[in-house]
Write a protein that holds these residues in place. Structure first.
Motif, PDB file in Angstrom:
ATOM      1  N   UNK A 231      32.806  41.514  47.366  1.00  0.00           N
ATOM      2  CA  UNK A 231      33.543  41.356  45.867  1.00  0.00           C
ATOM      3  C   UNK A 231      34.778  42.117  45.873  1.00  0.00           C
ATOM      4  N   UNK A 232      34.313  43.631  46.381  1.00  0.00           N
ATOM      5  CA  UNK A 232      35.806  44.399  46.337  1.00  0.00           C
ATOM      6  C   UNK A 232      36.750  43.922  47.014  1.00  0.00           C
ATOM      7  N   UNK A 233      36.472  43.430  48.296  1.00  0.00           N
ATOM      8  CA  UNK A 233      37.685  43.206  49.241  1.00  0.00           C
ATOM      9  C   UNK A 233      38.142  41.966  48.650  1.00  0.00           C
ATOM     10  N   UNK A 234      37.434  40.992  48.219  1.00  0.00           N
ATOM     11  CA  UNK A 234      37.905  39.699  47.529  1.00  0.00           C
ATOM     12  C   UNK A 234      38.935  40.171  46.405  1.00  0.00           C
ATOM     13  N   UNK A 235      38.584  40.852  45.481  1.00  0.00           N
ATOM     14  CA  UNK A 235      39.674  41.329  44.334  1.00  0.00           C
ATOM     15  C   UNK A 235      40.764  42.184  45.041  1.00  0.00           C
ATOM     16  N   UNK A 236      40.591  42.941  45.874  1.00  0.00           N
ATOM     17  CA  UNK A 236      41.639  43.632  46.534  1.00  0.00           C
ATOM     18  C   UNK A 236      42.675  42.613  46.964  1.00  0.00           C
ATOM     19  N   UNK A 237      42.251  41.660  47.835  1.00  0.00           N
ATOM     20  CA  UNK A 237      43.189  40.982  48.511  1.00  0.00           C
ATOM     21  C   UNK A 237      43.795  39.900  47.747  1.00  0.00           C
ATOM     22  N   UNK A 238      43.081  39.542  46.570  1.00  0.00           N
ATOM     23  CA  UNK A 238      43.397  38.332  45.999  1.00  0.00           C
ATOM     24  C   UNK A 238      44.022  38.567  44.447  1.00  0.00           C
ATOM     25  N   UNK A 239      44.336  39.989  44.263  1.00  0.00           N
ATOM     26  CA  UNK A 239      44.945  40.127  43.074  1.00  0.00           C
ATOM     27  C   UNK A 239      46.190  39.409  42.493  1.00  0.00           C
ATOM     28  N   UNK A 240      46.722  39.261  43.530  1.00  0.00           N
ATOM     29  CA  UNK A 240      48.114  38.502  42.979  1.00  0.00           C
ATOM     30  C   UNK A 240      47.868  37.057  42.513  1.00  0.00           C
ATOM     31  N   UNK A 241      47.079  36.289  43.412  1.00  0.00           N
ATOM     32  CA  UNK A 241      46.706  34.972  42.791  1.00  0.00           C
ATOM     33  C   UNK A 241      45.810  35.171  41.558  1.00  0.00           C
ATOM     34  N   UNK A 242      45.092  36.185  41.555  1.00  0.00           N
ATOM     35  CA  UNK A 242      44.245  36.238  40.069  1.00  0.00           C
ATOM     36  C   UNK A 242      45.171  36.310  38.941  1.00  0.00           C
ATOM     37  N   UNK A 243      46.077  37.173  39.022  1.00  0.00           N
ATOM     38  CA  UNK A 243      47.087  37.589  38.034  1.00  0.00           C
ATOM     39  C   UNK A 243      48.024  36.174  37.589  1.00  0.00           C
ATOM     40  N   UNK A 244      48.558  35.683  38.574  1.00  0.00           N
ATOM     41  CA  UNK A 244      49.259  34.392  38.466  1.00  0.00           C
ATOM     42  C   UNK A 244      48.431  33.432  37.829  1.00  0.00           C
ATOM     43  N   UNK A 245      47.246  33.206  38.336  1.00  0.00           N
ATOM     44  CA  UNK A 245      46.309  32.116  37.661  1.00  0.00           C
ATOM     45  C   UNK A 245      46.142  32.459  36.079  1.00  0.00           C
ATOM     46  N   UNK A 246      45.861  33.870  35.791  1.00  0.00           N
ATOM     47  CA  UNK A 246      45.676  34.197  34.235  1.00  0.00           C
ATOM     48  C   UNK A 246      46.700  34.068  33.661  1.00  0.00           C
ATOM     49  N   UNK A 247      47.914  34.123  34.140  1.00  0.00           N
ATOM     50  CA  UNK A 247      49.046  33.999  33.229  1.00  0.00           C
ATOM     51  C   UNK A 247      49.653  32.453  33.071  1.00  0.00           C
ATOM     52  N   UNK A 248      49.523  31.672  34.267  1.00  0.00           N
ATOM     53  CA  UNK A 248      49.575  30.157  33.793  1.00  0.00           C
ATOM     54  C   UNK A 248      48.455  29.385  33.260  1.00  0.00           C
ATOM     55  N   UNK A 249      47.441  29.950  33.202  1.00  0.00           N
ATOM     56  CA  UNK A 249      45.960  29.198  32.809  1.00  0.00           C
ATOM     57  C   UNK A 249      46.140  28.883  31.271  1.00  0.00           C
TER      58      UNK A 249
END
Length: 125
Positions: free
Chosen positions: A30-48
């Motif tokens: 889970x930690x590695x997933x959040x670390x490597x995917x923080x850019x798509x997560x932020x973009x998804x939150x912004x456009x959601x």
């Protein structure tokens, strides 16, 4: 985690590319997933939120099909971010990656459906 789902953790190719795979715990995954995917997560939150507002104006929630359509549209944003933003080559994807994307897509749509199902009941009353 995707290698554990498809039993690819101990393959020579996996161990040569990622020697720590057999020793990873769920917390490490889970930690590695959040670390490597923080850019798509932020973009998804912004456009959601803008997508939800736009789609609800065009397609008000009146039945289950419309909830699922909105859920699919929202769930497609993250794969599009990966495919176009990270130039993912779909032809070289491993079986584990395809399965993990499908599971994530289904979980995303299901989450949206179950979180918005009470709204569907109130709209029709």
């Amino acid at each position: 985690m995707k290698y554990n789902l498809t039993n690819e953790t101990y393959l020579p190719e996996t161990i040569s590319d990622f020697p720590g795979a057999p020793k990873m715990t769920f917390g490490n995954i889970i930690s590695a997933t959040l670390f490597y995917n923080w850019i798509p997560i932020i973009i998804s939150i912004i456009i959601y939120y803008p997508i939800v507002l736009l789609v609800r104006k065009v397609l008000p929630i009146e039945n289950i099909k419309q909830i699922l359509i909105i859920g699919i549209l929202l769930s497609l944003t993250t794969p599009f971010i990966y495919i176009f933003g990270y130039n993912v080559d779909l032809n070289t994807m491993k079986k584990a990656e395809i399965i993990s994307w499908i599971i994530t897509f289904i979980l995303s749509i299901s989450t949206y459906y179950f979180l918005n199902k009470p709204n569907f009941k109130t709209v029709n009353n």
